[in-house]
Design a protein around this motif. Structure first.
Motif, PDB file in Angstrom:
ATOM      1  N   SER A  66      -5.595  20.106  42.046  1.00  0.00           N
ATOM      2  CA  SER A  66      -4.999  18.777  41.947  1.00  0.00           C
ATOM      3  C   SER A  66      -3.751  18.715  42.832  1.00  0.00           C
ATOM      4  O   SER A  66      -2.897  19.596  42.776  1.00  0.00           O
ATOM      5  CB  SER A  66      -4.638  18.490  40.490  1.00  0.00           C
ATOM      6  OG  SER A  66      -4.067  17.214  40.394  1.00  0.00           O
ATOM      7  N   GLY A  67      -3.670  17.702  43.659  1.00  0.00           N
ATOM      8  CA  GLY A  67      -2.525  17.532  44.548  1.00  0.00           C
ATOM      9  C   GLY A  67      -2.714  18.108  45.935  1.00  0.00           C
ATOM     10  O   GLY A  67      -1.896  17.869  46.820  1.00  0.00           O
ATOM     11  N   ASP A  68      -3.774  18.902  46.152  1.00  0.00           N
ATOM     12  CA  ASP A  68      -4.035  19.455  47.482  1.00  0.00           C
ATOM     13  C   ASP A  68      -4.383  18.337  48.458  1.00  0.00           C
ATOM     14  O   ASP A  68      -5.155  17.432  48.136  1.00  0.00           O
ATOM     15  CB  ASP A  68      -5.212  20.433  47.452  1.00  0.00           C
ATOM     16  CG  ASP A  68      -4.836  21.799  46.906  1.00  0.00           C
ATOM     17  OD1 ASP A  68      -3.629  22.066  46.735  1.00  0.00           O
ATOM     18  OD2 ASP A  68      -5.764  22.589  46.643  1.00  0.00           O
ATOM     19  N   VAL A  69      -3.835  18.393  49.639  1.00  0.00           N
ATOM     20  CA  VAL A  69      -4.180  17.473  50.719  1.00  0.00           C
ATOM     21  C   VAL A  69      -4.523  18.332  51.927  1.00  0.00           C
ATOM     22  O   VAL A  69      -3.651  18.996  52.489  1.00  0.00           O
ATOM     23  CB  VAL A  69      -3.009  16.525  51.061  1.00  0.00           C
ATOM     24  CG1 VAL A  69      -3.386  15.630  52.226  1.00  0.00           C
ATOM     25  CG2 VAL A  69      -2.598  15.712  49.849  1.00  0.00           C
ATOM     26  N   PRO A  70      -5.795  18.354  52.324  1.00  0.00           N
ATOM     27  CA  PRO A  70      -6.190  19.205  53.445  1.00  0.00           C
ATOM     28  C   PRO A  70      -5.698  18.630  54.776  1.00  0.00           C
ATOM     29  O   PRO A  70      -5.491  17.425  54.913  1.00  0.00           O
ATOM     30  CB  PRO A  70      -7.711  19.195  53.377  1.00  0.00           C
ATOM     31  CG  PRO A  70      -8.052  17.921  52.697  1.00  0.00           C
ATOM     32  CD  PRO A  70      -6.925  17.646  51.741  1.00  0.00           C
ATOM     33  N   GLY A  71      -5.551  19.522  55.762  1.00  0.00           N
ATOM     34  CA  GLY A  71      -5.281  19.083  57.119  1.00  0.00           C
ATOM     35  C   GLY A  71      -6.562  18.523  57.709  1.00  0.00           C
ATOM     36  O   GLY A  71      -7.660  18.955  57.372  1.00  0.00           O
ATOM     37  N   ARG A  72      -6.416  17.543  58.603  1.00  0.00           N
ATOM     38  CA  ARG A  72      -7.613  16.876  59.129  1.00  0.00           C
ATOM     39  C   ARG A  72      -7.356  16.406  60.554  1.00  0.00           C
ATOM     40  O   ARG A  72      -6.333  15.808  60.839  1.00  0.00           O
ATOM     41  CB  ARG A  72      -7.922  15.691  58.224  1.00  0.00           C
ATOM     42  CG  ARG A  72      -9.157  14.916  58.550  1.00  0.00           C
ATOM     43  CD  ARG A  72      -9.358  13.774  57.547  1.00  0.00           C
ATOM     44  NE  ARG A  72      -9.444  14.242  56.187  1.00  0.00           N
ATOM     45  CZ  ARG A  72     -10.573  14.362  55.477  1.00  0.00           C
ATOM     46  NH1 ARG A  72     -11.707  14.029  56.019  1.00  0.00           N
ATOM     47  NH2 ARG A  72     -10.548  14.806  54.244  1.00  0.00           N
ATOM     48  N   SER A  73      -8.296  16.693  61.436  1.00  0.00           N
ATOM     49  CA  SER A  73      -8.298  16.142  62.796  1.00  0.00           C
ATOM     50  C   SER A  73      -9.605  15.389  62.956  1.00  0.00           C
ATOM     51  O   SER A  73     -10.680  15.993  62.880  1.00  0.00           O
ATOM     52  CB  SER A  73      -8.231  17.256  63.844  1.00  0.00           C
ATOM     53  OG  SER A  73      -7.053  18.006  63.696  1.00  0.00           O
ATOM     54  N   ALA A  74      -9.527  14.079  63.161  1.00  0.00           N
ATOM     55  CA  ALA A  74     -10.727  13.247  63.274  1.00  0.00           C
ATOM     56  C   ALA A  74     -10.820  12.685  64.691  1.00  0.00           C
ATOM     57  O   ALA A  74      -9.876  12.070  65.181  1.00  0.00           O
ATOM     58  CB  ALA A  74     -10.690  12.119  62.252  1.00  0.00           C
ATOM     59  N   ILE A  86     -11.587  19.886  59.119  1.00  0.00           N
ATOM     60  CA  ILE A  86     -10.809  19.813  57.880  1.00  0.00           C
ATOM     61  C   ILE A  86     -10.453  21.244  57.474  1.00  0.00           C
ATOM     62  O   ILE A  86     -11.315  22.117  57.439  1.00  0.00           O
ATOM     63  CB  ILE A  86     -11.616  19.132  56.759  1.00  0.00           C
ATOM     64  CG1 ILE A  86     -12.128  17.770  57.233  1.00  0.00           C
ATOM     65  CG2 ILE A  86     -10.766  18.967  55.506  1.00  0.00           C
ATOM     66  CD1 ILE A  86     -13.176  17.165  56.339  1.00  0.00           C
ATOM     67  N   ALA A  87      -9.169  21.474  57.162  1.00  0.00           N
ATOM     68  CA  ALA A  87      -8.713  22.812  56.800  1.00  0.00           C
ATOM     69  C   ALA A  87      -7.850  22.757  55.553  1.00  0.00           C
ATOM     70  O   ALA A  87      -7.068  21.827  55.357  1.00  0.00           O
ATOM     71  CB  ALA A  87      -7.922  23.421  57.949  1.00  0.00           C
ATOM     72  N   GLN A  88      -8.040  23.743  54.702  1.00  0.00           N
ATOM     73  CA  GLN A  88      -7.236  23.875  53.492  1.00  0.00           C
ATOM     74  C   GLN A  88      -7.129  25.358  53.161  1.00  0.00           C
ATOM     75  O   GLN A  88      -8.150  26.030  53.001  1.00  0.00           O
ATOM     76  CB  GLN A  88      -7.871  23.122  52.338  1.00  0.00           C
ATOM     77  CG  GLN A  88      -6.992  23.033  51.134  1.00  0.00           C
ATOM     78  CD  GLN A  88      -7.525  22.003  50.161  1.00  0.00           C
ATOM     79  OE1 GLN A  88      -8.640  21.544  50.262  1.00  0.00           O
ATOM     80  NE2 GLN A  88      -6.701  21.648  49.215  1.00  0.00           N
ATOM     81  N   ARG A  89      -5.892  25.841  53.092  1.00  0.00           N
ATOM     82  CA  ARG A  89      -5.612  27.267  52.926  1.00  0.00           C
ATOM     83  C   ARG A  89      -6.338  28.038  54.021  1.00  0.00           C
ATOM     84  O   ARG A  89      -6.146  27.778  55.185  1.00  0.00           O
ATOM     85  CB  ARG A  89      -5.988  27.729  51.534  1.00  0.00           C
ATOM     86  CG  ARG A  89      -5.121  27.064  50.469  1.00  0.00           C
ATOM     87  CD  ARG A  89      -5.378  27.682  49.093  1.00  0.00           C
ATOM     88  NE  ARG A  89      -4.805  26.827  48.078  1.00  0.00           N
ATOM     89  CZ  ARG A  89      -5.473  25.886  47.428  1.00  0.00           C
ATOM     90  NH1 ARG A  89      -6.745  25.712  47.673  1.00  0.00           N
ATOM     91  NH2 ARG A  89      -4.875  25.140  46.530  1.00  0.00           N
ATOM     92  N   SER A  90      -7.194  28.967  53.696  1.00  0.00           N
ATOM     93  CA  SER A  90      -7.871  29.762  54.726  1.00  0.00           C
ATOM     94  C   SER A  90      -9.277  29.244  55.025  1.00  0.00           C
ATOM     95  O   SER A  90     -10.021  29.862  55.766  1.00  0.00           O
ATOM     96  CB  SER A  90      -7.955  31.217  54.266  1.00  0.00           C
ATOM     97  OG  SER A  90      -8.722  31.300  53.085  1.00  0.00           O
ATOM     98  N   ARG A  91      -9.643  28.105  54.466  1.00  0.00           N
ATOM     99  CA  ARG A  91     -10.979  27.562  54.684  1.00  0.00           C
ATOM    100  C   ARG A  91     -10.928  26.444  55.728  1.00  0.00           C
ATOM    101  O   ARG A  91     -10.016  25.645  55.751  1.00  0.00           O
ATOM    102  CB  ARG A  91     -11.550  27.024  53.386  1.00  0.00           C
ATOM    103  CG  ARG A  91     -11.915  28.093  52.393  1.00  0.00           C
ATOM    104  CD  ARG A  91     -12.431  27.470  51.098  1.00  0.00           C
ATOM    105  NE  ARG A  91     -13.007  28.431  50.206  1.00  0.00           N
ATOM    106  CZ  ARG A  91     -12.349  29.371  49.561  1.00  0.00           C
ATOM    107  NH1 ARG A  91     -11.062  29.510  49.738  1.00  0.00           N
ATOM    108  NH2 ARG A  91     -12.968  30.200  48.751  1.00  0.00           N
ATOM    109  N   ARG A  92     -11.974  26.390  56.550  1.00  0.00           N
ATOM    110  CA  ARG A  92     -12.081  25.344  57.560  1.00  0.00           C
ATOM    111  C   ARG A  92     -13.520  24.835  57.571  1.00  0.00           C
ATOM    112  O   ARG A  92     -14.461  25.628  57.520  1.00  0.00           O
ATOM    113  CB  ARG A  92     -11.714  25.888  58.930  1.00  0.00           C
ATOM    114  CG  ARG A  92     -11.847  24.888  60.052  1.00  0.00           C
ATOM    115  CD  ARG A  92     -11.326  25.418  61.365  1.00  0.00           C
ATOM    116  NE  ARG A  92      -9.900  25.695  61.318  1.00  0.00           N
ATOM    117  CZ  ARG A  92      -8.934  24.784  61.437  1.00  0.00           C
ATOM    118  NH1 ARG A  92      -9.252  23.519  61.580  1.00  0.00           N
ATOM    119  NH2 ARG A  92      -7.663  25.137  61.409  1.00  0.00           N
ATOM    120  N   CYS A  93     -13.669  23.524  57.623  1.00  0.00           N
ATOM    121  CA  CYS A  93     -14.991  22.897  57.651  1.00  0.00           C
ATOM    122  C   CYS A  93     -15.027  21.852  58.757  1.00  0.00           C
ATOM    123  O   CYS A  93     -13.991  21.338  59.172  1.00  0.00           O
ATOM    124  CB  CYS A  93     -15.290  22.195  56.332  1.00  0.00           C
ATOM    125  SG  CYS A  93     -15.373  23.267  54.915  1.00  0.00           S
TER     126      CYS A  93
END
Length: 140
Positions: A66-74, A86-93
């Motif tokens: 709750s409260g996480d906001v992923p980084g995003r390049s569109a 889309i990236a959040q912590r060590s994950r990237r999609c």
């Protein structure tokens, strides 16, 4: 032809494979959603942009707090497709969001089950030939 517009979302899915003792990093695009959009092409384009800005792939959503906001390049490609990192912590999609008009729809149908006699015959006979793969029709 129909005038039904959809927003299509694809995810770049990671599938590690082990081949001959070597770990391979395999990726492939998979259609994860097709959303009918009432309101025509213009509305579908608006919804596609919203999806590019806000859609969260399952791989990240499963680990989000709750409260996480992923980084995003569109990025909006010339053909109208959105390619999003889309990236959040060590994950990237990566996702791809496109707008498409439904042009063809065909329901699935299955051949009737084989009778006992046909099953026994297939044990001794060669298998039936597979359907011919699609090829473009020759020009006349």
């Amino acid at each position: 032809m129909t005038d039904e517009w959809y927003v299509l979302i694809e995810e770049n899915v990671h599938e590690p494979r082990r081949v001959e003792g070597t770990e391979l990093e395999m990726f492939r695009w998979r259609l994860v959603g097709s959303y009918f959009i009432d309101g025509g092409e213009e509305r579908a384009v608006e919804v596609a942009e919203d999806a590019a800005r806000n859609y969260l792939p399952r791989e990240l959503a499963d680990h989000a707090r709750s409260g996480d906001v992923p980084g995003r390049s569109a990025f909006l490609a010339r053909d109208g497709a959105w390619v999003v990192s889309i990236a959040q912590r060590s994950r990237r999609c990566h996702i791809r969001v496109t707008v498409g008009r439904l042009m063809h729809l065909q329901d699935e149908s299955e051949a009737p089950p084989l009778s006992l006699k046909e099953k026994l015959r297939s044990v001794v006979q060669a298998p039936a030939p597979r359907p011919t793969p699609w090829m473009p029709a020759p020009r006349h």
